[in-house]
Design an enzyme around this catalytic site. Structure first.
Site: not given
Length: 542
Positions: A380, A514, A516
């Protein structure tokens, strides 16, 4: 109808209700049951989206675009069940909905009160979507006795009566502290916490007792006697080497067995914990170690990058190595040479963030990774920093920057005012409320054939979760590509760059989303798996 399990906490915060809920969900799932987990937060914010990471930790984002509490990340990582906006609610949202109904006249002129109107709204939320699961676990945020939490405790007390004995259970998580000076475990805090809970009208069925020392049988018997709980249901919850030991550890002390007995279930299948055994074995017996520098700006609170830290661990599991994460505040690089801190690391990751503080330090970290051929992962804001670094140092656009930090001559990162989600056009402006200006939730992307990311994903179409306001300015992508930083992933309409990479670099990838948020210990995200593999290779070269 689902059986509901309510998890409350006492004594102090941060005891691990979220992890306990997630581990219990994983245990029930391992026995073949279908589970769902949700979080009821008493604070007055409508959602955590505008809360500081320094105070609240990370904001977890779901596929449907909800900004939620970080505990939903634990739920997803442990169970693999995708959360949604229906799985996290706050007092702010409850009161907002009640007031909106009152303004529309839906209460027919009656006096609007906490009981029954607010508590009914909480009950409605808690029960929503419960028909298609066997167990619904509801974690109540905060601790018993908090004034803002009283409507939630009252609501679940009422639900206990509404559902009946065989369809609800109350689990209370408390602290049994060890006083080194006295050489004793102290049970009084737990006794007082349960007394507070019972004063509200809730009798816990199971006590989960956090402690750094083993709790002897006599102490468990004492707790059970004073708290009106059978000794077998006073469950010790001791410190663990890794959070992924929790399902097995809880099963070994009979947590899931006793919970099922509360519901009158004595013939449940034994849990299959094979995948958890694999995860724990990998954590405890790695074949090597890599050092990953995370250069960010929210370093004061450990949970600010919780999903990111866990995803790096998952990447280590996939490569059978321990990942030593070195959290570095990017502000340091604005006064000291980046090489002082980054020399010898096997990978550099620049995560998401907002605002101007620490930007130049992040750009310095990107430059070091690019020039020294260290594997680099920009997420990001990290992608934005890579774009700015390339624009300034390779394209000679000295004033290149993001419009988030002013009005630069070369706005290589800018606010995108319109995009498509599904079949709907979304818009935003500089004046839109902060909670409504972001591209949130899952969006698809198309990967370039022959690119590094296509190789990593093993596909040229993906879907990832977003949380950001600013995008790469497409007016500059040709100049950037001419200097080696190319767009390798686009939105399906070809308007928004989603991924950029440097093909000539050993591993240099920046993503707008994102990743993750979708990583699991038993299913590591492909990008983290590949990044750690590159770090392992880097470690062999240095």
């Amino acid at each position: 109808m689902a059986r509901l399990i309510f998890i409350t906490g006492g004594v102090v915060s941060s005891l691990g209700k979220g992890l306990a809920s997630a581990a219990l969900g994983a245990l029930l799932q391992a026995r073949g049951y279908k589970v769902r987990l949700r979080k009821l937060d008493p604070y007055l914010n409508v959602d955590p989206g505008t809360m500081s990471p320094h105070q609240h930790g990370e904001v977890y984002v779901t596929d449907d675009g909800a900004e939620t509490d970080l505990d939903l990340g634990h739920y997803e990582r442990f169970t693999g069940v995708a959360s949604s906006k229906a799985d996290n609610i706050t007092s702010g949202r409850i009161y907002q909905q009640v007031i909106e109904k009152e303004r529309r006249g839906e209460y027919l002129g009656r006096t609007v009160q906490v009981i029954p109107h607010v508590t009914d709204m909480i009950k409605e939320f808690a029960l929503a979507g419960s028909d298609d699961v066997d167990f619904l676990l509801c974690e109540i945020g905060g601790t018993v006795g908090d004034i803002e939490g009283l409507p939630f405790f009252e609501a679940i007390r009422q639900l206990g009566n509404d559902l009946g004995r065989d369809h609800h259970a109350f689990i209370h998580l408390t602290l049994v502290p060890y006083l080194g000076a006295a050489g004793e475990l102290k049970t009084k805090p737990t006794q007082h916490s349960v007394k507070e809970l019972r004063a509200i009208g809730i009798q816990p069925d199971i006590l989960l007792c956090r402690s750094e020392k083993p709790i002897p049988e006599e102490e468990r018997k004492k707790i059970g006697l004073f708290c009106n709980v059978p000794k077998e249901r006073v469950i010790p919850a001791l410190d663990l080497k890794t959070i992924y030991e929790a399902p097995k550890a809880y099963h070994d002390v009979g947590f899931d067995v006793e919970l099922l007995k509360v519901f009158g279930i004595t013939d449940a299948p034994s849990p299959d914990l094979t995948k958890w055994d694999w995860v724990v074995d990998r954590v405890k017996n790695p074949e090597g170690e890599v050092r990953i520098a995370v250069v960010g700006k929210y370093m004061q609170v450990k949970d600010s990058y919780k999903s990111l830290s866990e995803a790096l661990v998952h990447g280590g599991l996939a490569n059978n190595v321990k990942v030593r994460i070195e959290m570095i505040d990017s502000v340091i690089f604005e006064r000291d040479d980046a090489a002082t801190f980054l020399e010898g690391v096997n990978g550099i990751l620049v995560p998401g963030g907002f605002g101007e503080r620490g930007v130049e330090g992040k750009i310095a970290a990107v430059k070091f990774a690019r020039e020294h051929k260290v594997p680099f992962f920009g997420i990001c804001y990290g992608l934005h920093m890579a774009v700015i670094e390339t624009a300034r140092n390779l394209c000679n656009l000295e004033d290149a920057n993001t419009t988030e930090n002013g009005t630069p001559k070369h706005p290589v990162i800018a606010l995108m005012t319109e995009w498509i989600k599904g079949n709907k056009v979304e818009t935003r402006t500089e004046t839109t409320d902060l909670g409504g200006t972001m591209r949130l939730g899952a969006y698809p992307a198309v990967l370039s054939k022959g690119s590094k990311v296509e190789e990593v994903y093993g596909s040229n179409t993906i879907s990832e979760r977003h949380r950001h306001r600013y995008e790469v300015n497409t007016n500059y992508v040709d100049q950037l590509a001419a200097k080696g930083l190319v767009v390798s992933g686009w939105s399906p309409d070809g308007k928004l760059p989603e991924i950029m990479e440097i093909p000539a670099h050993p591993w240099f990838i920046g993503v707008q989303f994102h990743p993750e948020l979708k990583s699991k210990p038993f299913a590591p995200h492909p990008l983290f798996k590949s990044f750690i593999a590159a770090a392992v290779k880097q470690g062999r070269l240095v």
